[in-house]
Design an enzyme around this catalytic site. Structure first.
Site, short mmCIF file in Angstrom:
data_model
loop_
_atom_site.label_atom_id
_atom_site.label_comp_id
_atom_site.label_asym_id
_atom_site.label_seq_id
_atom_site.Cartn_x
_atom_site.Cartn_y
_atom_site.Cartn_z
CG ASP A 1 -18.19 -7.34 -58.22
OD1 ASP A 1 -18.11 -6.03 -57.70
OD2 ASP A 1 -19.34 -7.71 -57.84
CG ASP B 1 -24.29 -4.33 -53.85
OD1 ASP B 1 -23.50 -3.85 -54.93
OD2 ASP B 1 -24.02 -5.70 -53.80
#
Length: 404
Positions: free
Chosen positions: A150, A208
């Protein structure tokens, strides 16, 4: 100076991307398929849960359908030991992460894990910045097969992002263990231009995804918003290099705090989930499920294991579908397949039912002759035809495999 560095970074990525793709083609030669812990379980992920998920993936037929990765997302770590090695949370993983990997491997599956290119992850626990080589060796020693990396709490510029991702990519390669490298920087810095050169096999293209068809909110990403952002990225997909429009929401039905943040909390309809899964298969996207594999409905399981759709997704040619027709809320995608077949998806984006007939030549500009067309949801084959019919409820789709 910043502009010069950016230019150099992108030039380097362009120069080396073909070489990088060749070197990783056997690793992740088709889009990865598996399960991720984040939306449903977050900080509740544990070794016992992972055992149960692995067991379910085997017994419910998903492993036989091609799913193989069990991916642990954020909030698994308990910090570092006195030698600066990452350790798993001792309460939820009392036997350590290698024991989890051993169990998953015993089921014929592979284990994935998560970290971040900063001191802290998105969830605020220990990241890998400054410890890339050590963490890569640690992951390899545990038997990790997949790393989701990430980019929370990290600098925004693309030059730094490329450098940080490449450092971990190089560290993973240096371990000698084949570890799939999933770059997760949400598409802000156009990773499709450089992520392969940084060592990645897949890269996120958007924020997301949420468990909703369309959010109509610039701060949220519904299925349609994310799907639309895949336009223009076709050329960057191929064996060993995949655009990643995020996890599958199929079967969540409103469960999971992250996937439902800011949405109606009810999730999608069965028709919307079918379209979601079919579109991700057409896009040659990773098929990473979020729902609870231990308690899938028969309808959800049937969809997730649809062999014809999975065959389209896993086709060895590695083509990402492109839009060839868009009129009055009907959108048509075409995906070329390795054996000369062609997959056609007809999507109804409207809030009301639609029906019609499309000519392969006049409407879709497809002139190649086919001997038959198979509708994959109904498992019906039509002999030689030059027209495709559709009768779709709101947000539904139909998928044909055009056979030579």
């Amino acid at each position: 100076m910043k502009t010069i560095c950016l230019f150099f970074c992108l030039l380097l990525a362009t120069y080396t991307s073909i070489k990088a793709q060749d070197s990783t083609a056997m690793l992740c030669a088709t889009p990865p398929m598996g399960w991720n812990s984040w939306n449903l379980f977050e900080e509740k992920v544990s070794d016992s849960l992972l055992h149960e998920i692995a067991d379910a993936m085997v017994t419910n037929g998903m492993k036989d359908a091609g799913y193989k990765y069990i991916i642990i997302d954020d909030l698994w770590t308990g910090g570092r030991d006195n030698k600066n090695r990452l350790i798993a949370d001792p309460v939820r993983f009392p036997n350590g992460m290698k024991a989890v990997a051993d169990y998953v491997h015993s089921k014929g599956l592979k284990l994935g894990i998560y970290s971040d290119a900063a001191p802290l992850t998105c969830g605020g626990v220990t990241g890998s910045y400054g410890f890339e080589e050590l963490d890569a060796k640690t992951f390899a020693s545990w038997g990790i097969d997949y790393l989701k990396y990430d980019y929370c709490n990290a600098p925004e510029d693309v030059t730094t992002a490329f450098a940080r991702y490449k450092k971990m990519g190089d560290a993973l390669k240096a371990t000698g263990r084949p570890i799939v490298y999933a770059i997760c920087e949400w598409g802000q810095r156009k990773p499709w231009l450089w992520a392969s050169a940084a060592g990645g096999q897949l890269w996120r293209t958007t924020w997301d995804l949420r468990d909703t068809w369309q959010s109509n909110n610039k701060n949220l990403t519904g299925i349609m918003e994310v799907f639309d952002q895949q336009e223009g990225l076709t050329q960057y997909a191929g064996p060993g290099s995949w655009n990643d429009p995020d996890l599958l929401m199929v079967g969540l039905y409103g469960k999971g705090s992250s996937s439902n943040a800011g949405t109606n909390g009810k999730g999608c309809t069965p028709a919307e989930y079918k379209s979601h899964f079919a579109l991700w298969c057409m896009l040659a996207a990773p098929l990473i499920v979020n729902s609870d594999l231990r308690h899938l409905s028969a309808e959800t399981l049937q969809l997730l294991t649809n062999k014809d759709l999975i065959a389209v997704n896993q086709d060895s040619l590695g083509k990402q579908a492109e839009t060839i027709y868009k009129k009055e809320d009907i959108q048509v995608l075409k995906k070329e397949l390795a054996n000369g077949d062609v997959a056609i998806c007809i999507l109804n984006r409207s809030n009301s039912p639609k029906s019609g007939l499309l000519s392969l030549q006049k409407d879709l500009d497809i002139w190649k002759p086919f001997t038959a067309a198979k509708e994959v949801f109904q498992n019906k084959t039509v002999k030689k035809t030059d027209k495709l019919s559709y009768q779709l409820e709101a947000h539904a789709c139909t998928v044909y495999r055009m056979m030579r």
